[in-house]
Design an enzyme around this catalytic site. Structure first.
Site, PDB file in Angstrom:
ATOM      1  CG  ASP A 160      -1.949  -0.961   1.039  1.00 59.91           C
ATOM      2  OD1 ASP A 160      -2.450  -1.604  -0.082  1.00 59.91           O
ATOM      3  OD2 ASP A 160      -2.435  -1.417   1.932  1.00 59.91           O
ATOM      4  CG  ASP A 174      -6.552  -1.685  -1.174  1.00 59.14           C
ATOM      5  OD1 ASP A 174      -6.706  -3.008  -1.209  1.00 59.14           O
ATOM      6  OD2 ASP A 174      -5.724  -1.295  -0.371  1.00 59.14           O
TER       7      ASP A 174
END
Length: 216
Positions: A160, A174
């Site tokens: 991320d 995501d």
């Protein structure tokens, strides 16, 4: 009088049967039914898989760049402290949820991919193709991390790198999964089915009822 003039006309002679030529259908211009082309030939199915591939490639490329250029201890500021590029290794689900269930999330992601592919083979709605394409591309992106990144298969941590305000750090996969899931919920609420058909419980309109009575 010549011999040719004295010969009888075959078309006028009733004793000579007239042979009619049977037209040969032009198979090159005959349209092929959608069922004969197969489910892979459906435009909605093609759109689903093309979109999923684009999302997957975008997620993979951005993660490789993030790992290469972002120092976990030195986030890159985009808009002050509100929007930054912060490298985080996430063992959980989207937006850092369920961090202690990595192996289970991997199995769920595999199930989601199989389910979307199965539904996509009979898909006719382009809106459903858009939603499922976003979900499939995002699921494949994070699944690749879980299978091939450290600490090992089924336990890999997802990369991320996008941080917006108080929101948990996320990635392209995501955001794609969330957008696709929201779209699918909206389509379900409004009664739009993957096959493009109307809901079975829908009451016929007044014009449809009057049309049936007229035909009877």
């Amino acid at each position: 009088m010549t011999d040719e003039a004295s010969r009888p006309d075959p078309a006028a002679d009733p004793a000579v049967p007239k042979v009619e030529e049977t037209p040969v259908p032009d198979t090159a211009q005959t349209p092929v039914p959608a069922t004969a082309r197969g489910p892979v030939g459906r435009p909605a199915t093609r759109a689903l898989f093309v979109l999923a591939i684009l999302i997957y490639v975008a997620d993979l490329v951005t993660k490789v760049l993030a790992v290469h250029y972002i120092d976990p201890a030195d986030p890159i500021s985009i808009i002050g402290d509100t929007v930054t590029l912060t490298l985080v290794r996430n063992p959980g689900a989207a937006f850092s949820m369920a961090t202690g269930m990595t192996w289970l999330l991997t199995l769920v992601a595999i199930g989601v991919v199989i389910g979307v592919v199965k539904i996509g083979r009979t898909l006719q709605s382009r809106w459903w193709a858009l939603g499922l394409g976003l979900v499939l591309g995002g699921a494949l992106g994070n699944l690749t991390d879980r299978l091939f990144r450290s600490p090992g298969p089924l336990q890999g941590h997802v990369v991320d790198f996008v941080s917006v305000g108080w929101w948990p750090v996320f990635n392209v996969a995501d955001s794609s999964i969330v957008c696709g899931a929201v779209l699918l919920v909206v389509l379900t609420v409004f009664g739009i089915e993957p096959t493009g058909k109307e809901p079975t419980g829908k009451e016929p309109t007044e014009s449809e009822t009057s049309g049936k009575e007229t035909r009877q």
